[in-house]
Motif scaffolding. Structure first.
Motif, PDB file in Angstrom:
ATOM      1  N   ASP A   3       0.850  -1.185   0.000  1.00  0.00           N
ATOM      2  CA  ASP A   3       0.000   0.000   0.000  1.00  0.00           C
ATOM      3  C   ASP A   3       0.890   1.241   0.000  1.00  0.00           C
ATOM      4  O   ASP A   3       1.937   1.258   0.649  1.00  0.00           O
ATOM      5  CB  ASP A   3      -0.876   0.010   1.262  1.00  0.00           C
ATOM      6  N   HIS A   4       0.461   2.256  -0.721  1.00  0.00           N
ATOM      7  CA  HIS A   4       1.147   3.544  -0.678  1.00  0.00           C
ATOM      8  C   HIS A   4       0.666   4.288   0.565  1.00  0.00           C
ATOM      9  O   HIS A   4      -0.527   4.552   0.701  1.00  0.00           O
ATOM     10  CB  HIS A   4       0.827   4.376  -1.923  1.00  0.00           C
ATOM     11  N   PRO A   7      -0.917   8.284  -0.727  1.00  0.00           N
ATOM     12  CA  PRO A   7      -1.475   7.739  -1.966  1.00  0.00           C
ATOM     13  C   PRO A   7      -0.842   8.348  -3.224  1.00  0.00           C
ATOM     14  O   PRO A   7      -0.424   9.515  -3.225  1.00  0.00           O
ATOM     15  CB  PRO A   7      -2.957   8.108  -1.885  1.00  0.00           C
ATOM     16  N   THR A  22       0.012  -4.532   3.656  1.00  0.00           N
ATOM     17  CA  THR A  22      -1.331  -4.447   4.204  1.00  0.00           C
ATOM     18  C   THR A  22      -2.183  -5.589   3.662  1.00  0.00           C
ATOM     19  O   THR A  22      -1.859  -6.174   2.631  1.00  0.00           O
ATOM     20  CB  THR A  22      -1.970  -3.079   3.853  1.00  0.00           C
ATOM     21  N   CYS A  23      -3.260  -5.876   4.363  1.00  0.00           N
ATOM     22  CA  CYS A  23      -4.199  -6.862   3.832  1.00  0.00           C
ATOM     23  C   CYS A  23      -5.095  -6.159   2.802  1.00  0.00           C
ATOM     24  O   CYS A  23      -5.169  -4.927   2.750  1.00  0.00           O
ATOM     25  CB  CYS A  23      -5.031  -7.491   4.951  1.00  0.00           C
ATOM     26  N   HIS A  24      -5.763  -6.950   2.002  1.00  0.00           N
ATOM     27  CA  HIS A  24      -6.610  -6.399   0.950  1.00  0.00           C
ATOM     28  C   HIS A  24      -7.708  -5.499   1.532  1.00  0.00           C
ATOM     29  O   HIS A  24      -7.973  -4.412   1.010  1.00  0.00           O
ATOM     30  CB  HIS A  24      -7.227  -7.533   0.130  1.00  0.00           C
ATOM     31  N   CYS A  26      -7.834  -3.735   4.400  1.00  0.00           N
ATOM     32  CA  CYS A  26      -7.329  -2.446   4.875  1.00  0.00           C
ATOM     33  C   CYS A  26      -6.946  -1.558   3.693  1.00  0.00           C
ATOM     34  O   CYS A  26      -7.195  -0.351   3.717  1.00  0.00           O
ATOM     35  CB  CYS A  26      -6.138  -2.645   5.807  1.00  0.00           C
ATOM     36  N   ASN A  27      -6.351  -2.160   2.680  1.00  0.00           N
ATOM     37  CA  ASN A  27      -5.979  -1.387   1.499  1.00  0.00           C
ATOM     38  C   ASN A  27      -7.213  -0.775   0.846  1.00  0.00           C
ATOM     39  O   ASN A  27      -7.209   0.398   0.460  1.00  0.00           O
ATOM     40  CB  ASN A  27      -5.221  -2.285   0.516  1.00  0.00           C
ATOM     41  N   GLU A  28      -8.272  -1.548   0.734  1.00  0.00           N
ATOM     42  CA  GLU A  28      -9.495  -1.048   0.105  1.00  0.00           C
ATOM     43  C   GLU A  28     -10.141   0.052   0.954  1.00  0.00           C
ATOM     44  O   GLU A  28     -10.590   1.059   0.429  1.00  0.00           O
ATOM     45  CB  GLU A  28     -10.495  -2.195  -0.102  1.00  0.00           C
ATOM     46  N   LYS A  30      -8.677   2.016   3.190  1.00  0.00           N
ATOM     47  CA  LYS A  30      -7.832   3.212   3.252  1.00  0.00           C
ATOM     48  C   LYS A  30      -7.961   4.028   1.983  1.00  0.00           C
ATOM     49  O   LYS A  30      -8.111   5.247   2.039  1.00  0.00           O
ATOM     50  CB  LYS A  30      -6.373   2.847   3.498  1.00  0.00           C
ATOM     51  N   LEU A  82     -10.032   2.307   8.779  1.00  0.00           N
ATOM     52  CA  LEU A  82      -9.736   1.006   8.185  1.00  0.00           C
ATOM     53  C   LEU A  82     -10.714  -0.070   8.602  1.00  0.00           C
ATOM     54  O   LEU A  82     -10.691  -1.170   8.106  1.00  0.00           O
ATOM     55  CB  LEU A  82      -8.307   0.574   8.539  1.00  0.00           C
TER      56      LEU A  82
END
Ligand SMILES: [Zn+2]
Length: 82
Positions: A3-4, A7, A22-24, A26-28, A30, A82
């Motif tokens: 993850d950036h 961003p 990161t997990c998918h 949390c990435n989504e 965030k 998150l």
């Protein structure tokens, strides 16, 4: 997944200092967020920075281990985000 932290849409680069694992989910959640409101005070604060801050200073697990508890504005805001 990577993850950036800042961003890409906000100018964050794909360099090691700006990436974290990161997990998918949390990435989504965030997404392009960089800050959000502390649910206790309503004041906007930066999200937890995994390269500059220590997780245990901002969050802890509840006694039953089932819930993350924010200890600081950063911790509370990041949990909500998150
Ligand atoms: Zn996650």
């Amino acid at each position: 997944m990577l993850d950036h932290i800042i961003p890409e849409v906000a100018g964050g680069l794909g360099v090691w200092e700006n990436l974290c694992v990161t997990c998918h989910s949390c990435n989504e959640f965030k997404g392009a967020q960089m800050d959000t409101a502390d649910p206790l005070t309503g004041v906007r604060v930066a999200l937890f920075h995994p390269r500059r801050q220590r997780w245990r200073e901002h969050c802890r697990w509840s006694a039953d281990g089932g819930t993350l508890v924010g200890l600081t504005p950063v911790g509370r805001a990041t949990i909500v985000a998150l």
